[in-house]
Design a protein around this motif. Sequence first.
Motif, mmCIF file in Angstrom:
data_model
loop_
_atom_site.group_PDB
_atom_site.id
_atom_site.type_symbol
_atom_site.label_atom_id
_atom_site.label_comp_id
_atom_site.label_asym_id
_atom_site.label_seq_id
_atom_site.Cartn_x
_atom_site.Cartn_y
_atom_site.Cartn_z
ATOM 1 N N GLY A 10 -18.426 -7.278 -95.617
ATOM 2 C CA GLY A 10 -17.280 -6.862 -96.389
ATOM 3 C C GLY A 10 -16.020 -7.560 -95.956
ATOM 4 O O GLY A 10 -16.046 -8.479 -95.132
ATOM 5 N N LEU A 11 -14.914 -7.118 -96.514
ATOM 6 C CA LEU A 11 -13.593 -7.645 -96.193
ATOM 7 C C LEU A 11 -12.880 -6.652 -95.291
ATOM 8 O O LEU A 11 -12.673 -5.493 -95.672
ATOM 9 N N VAL A 12 -12.512 -7.108 -94.103
ATOM 10 C CA VAL A 12 -11.862 -6.236 -93.129
ATOM 11 C C VAL A 12 -10.698 -6.963 -92.479
ATOM 12 O O VAL A 12 -10.578 -8.188 -92.552
ATOM 13 N N GLN A 13 -9.854 -6.196 -91.830
ATOM 14 C CA GLN A 13 -8.749 -6.765 -91.075
ATOM 15 C C GLN A 13 -9.189 -7.094 -89.659
ATOM 16 O O GLN A 13 -10.122 -6.499 -89.126
ATOM 17 N N ALA A 14 -8.522 -8.027 -89.060
ATOM 18 C CA ALA A 14 -8.817 -8.393 -87.681
ATOM 19 C C ALA A 14 -8.705 -7.185 -86.761
ATOM 20 O O ALA A 14 -7.808 -6.351 -86.914
ATOM 21 N N GLY A 15 -9.636 -7.102 -85.822
ATOM 22 C CA GLY A 15 -9.621 -6.035 -84.846
ATOM 23 C C GLY A 15 -10.527 -4.863 -85.157
ATOM 24 O O GLY A 15 -10.777 -4.036 -84.280
ATOM 25 N N VAL A 16 -11.008 -4.782 -86.373
ATOM 26 C CA VAL A 16 -11.876 -3.671 -86.754
ATOM 27 C C VAL A 16 -13.331 -4.041 -86.533
ATOM 28 O O VAL A 16 -13.654 -5.129 -86.057
ATOM 29 N N SER A 17 -14.222 -3.134 -86.886
ATOM 30 C CA SER A 17 -15.646 -3.308 -86.644
ATOM 31 C C SER A 17 -16.452 -3.251 -87.926
ATOM 32 O O SER A 17 -16.060 -2.608 -88.895
ATOM 33 N N LEU A 18 -17.589 -3.916 -87.892
ATOM 34 C CA LEU A 18 -18.586 -3.847 -88.946
ATOM 35 C C LEU A 18 -19.961 -3.781 -88.309
ATOM 36 O O LEU A 18 -20.167 -4.305 -87.215
ATOM 37 N N ARG A 19 -20.878 -3.165 -89.000
ATOM 38 C CA ARG A 19 -22.258 -3.111 -88.556
ATOM 39 C C ARG A 19 -23.143 -3.682 -89.655
ATOM 40 O O ARG A 19 -23.224 -3.120 -90.748
ATOM 41 N N LEU A 20 -23.785 -4.787 -89.358
ATOM 42 C CA LEU A 20 -24.687 -5.414 -90.298
ATOM 43 C C LEU A 20 -26.105 -4.917 -90.069
ATOM 44 O O LEU A 20 -26.512 -4.662 -88.940
ATOM 45 N N SER A 21 -26.845 -4.800 -91.150
ATOM 46 C CA SER A 21 -28.241 -4.410 -91.074
ATOM 47 C C SER A 21 -29.107 -5.466 -91.732
ATOM 48 O O SER A 21 -28.687 -6.120 -92.687
ATOM 49 N N CYS A 22 -30.300 -5.619 -91.228
ATOM 50 C CA CYS A 22 -31.278 -6.533 -91.795
ATOM 51 C C CYS A 22 -32.573 -5.763 -91.954
ATOM 52 O O CYS A 22 -33.240 -5.443 -90.964
ATOM 53 N N ALA A 23 -32.908 -5.459 -93.183
ATOM 54 C CA ALA A 23 -34.117 -4.710 -93.480
ATOM 55 C C ALA A 23 -35.245 -5.674 -93.819
ATOM 56 O O ALA A 23 -35.089 -6.551 -94.664
ATOM 57 N N ALA A 24 -36.370 -5.501 -93.160
ATOM 58 C CA ALA A 24 -37.521 -6.366 -93.364
ATOM 59 C C ALA A 24 -38.605 -5.650 -94.144
ATOM 60 O O ALA A 24 -38.776 -4.433 -94.034
ATOM 61 N N SER A 25 -39.343 -6.419 -94.902
ATOM 62 C CA SER A 25 -40.483 -5.893 -95.630
ATOM 63 C C SER A 25 -41.571 -6.956 -95.684
ATOM 64 O O SER A 25 -41.336 -8.116 -95.366
ATOM 65 N N GLY A 26 -42.741 -6.559 -96.086
ATOM 66 C CA GLY A 26 -43.868 -7.479 -96.148
ATOM 67 C C GLY A 26 -44.752 -7.385 -94.917
ATOM 68 O O GLY A 26 -45.962 -7.202 -95.029
ATOM 69 N N ARG A 27 -44.152 -7.550 -93.769
ATOM 70 C CA ARG A 27 -44.835 -7.438 -92.486
ATOM 71 C C ARG A 27 -43.907 -6.759 -91.488
ATOM 72 O O ARG A 27 -42.681 -6.835 -91.615
ATOM 73 N N THR A 28 -44.487 -6.142 -90.501
ATOM 74 C CA THR A 28 -43.675 -5.563 -89.448
ATOM 75 C C THR A 28 -42.991 -6.667 -88.653
ATOM 76 O O THR A 28 -43.541 -7.751 -88.470
ATOM 77 N N ILE A 29 -41.794 -6.383 -88.173
ATOM 78 C CA ILE A 29 -41.067 -7.367 -87.379
ATOM 79 C C ILE A 29 -41.432 -7.295 -85.911
ATOM 80 O O ILE A 29 -40.917 -8.073 -85.112
ATOM 81 N N SER A 30 -42.321 -6.392 -85.555
ATOM 82 C CA SER A 30 -42.654 -6.180 -84.147
ATOM 83 C C SER A 30 -43.028 -7.457 -83.396
ATOM 84 O O SER A 30 -42.590 -7.646 -82.263
ATOM 85 N N PRO A 31 -43.847 -8.346 -83.968
ATOM 86 C CA PRO A 31 -44.237 -9.553 -83.234
ATOM 87 C C PRO A 31 -43.248 -10.710 -83.379
ATOM 88 O O PRO A 31 -43.547 -11.804 -82.919
ATOM 89 N N TYR A 32 -42.105 -10.475 -83.985
ATOM 90 C CA TYR A 32 -41.137 -11.537 -84.226
ATOM 91 C C TYR A 32 -39.917 -11.398 -83.339
ATOM 92 O O TYR A 32 -39.435 -10.299 -83.079
#
Length: 124
Positions: A10-32
């Motif tokens: 998103g669009l934020v001002q300097a000094g603030v925080s963001l939390r990005l997420s990466c959702a996987a599908s198809g295979r488990t990410i466990s071995p990656y």
Amino acid sequence: QVQLVESGGGLVQAGVSLRLSCAASGRTISPYAMGWFRQASGKEREFVAAINWSASSSYYADSVKGRFTISRDDAKNTVYLQMNSLKPEDTAVYYCAAERSLIPSYNPQSYDYWGQGTQVTVSS
């Protein structure tokens, strides 16, 4: 194969925080090993952070060390990037990637799967 979808930018001002997420599908990410990269307009894709398959080790670019934290929740098949104290120079499209390796690489060419990216814009 693994499909990756980033969210949380998103669009934020300097000094603030963001939390990005990466959702996987198809295979488990466990071995990656999982990584975050970013690409600013007109620049090459660069390494941001990575975490190994067991989440026992994490790695960060010097530019984000101490501000960003990578984590993974294999039960949810999701990897996160907590970004604190954001700076205008953090502005970029952020990509999640998966690598068939126990130890992640700093080289984007080593990664096998990529998401489409999420835009992070930090204003001053």
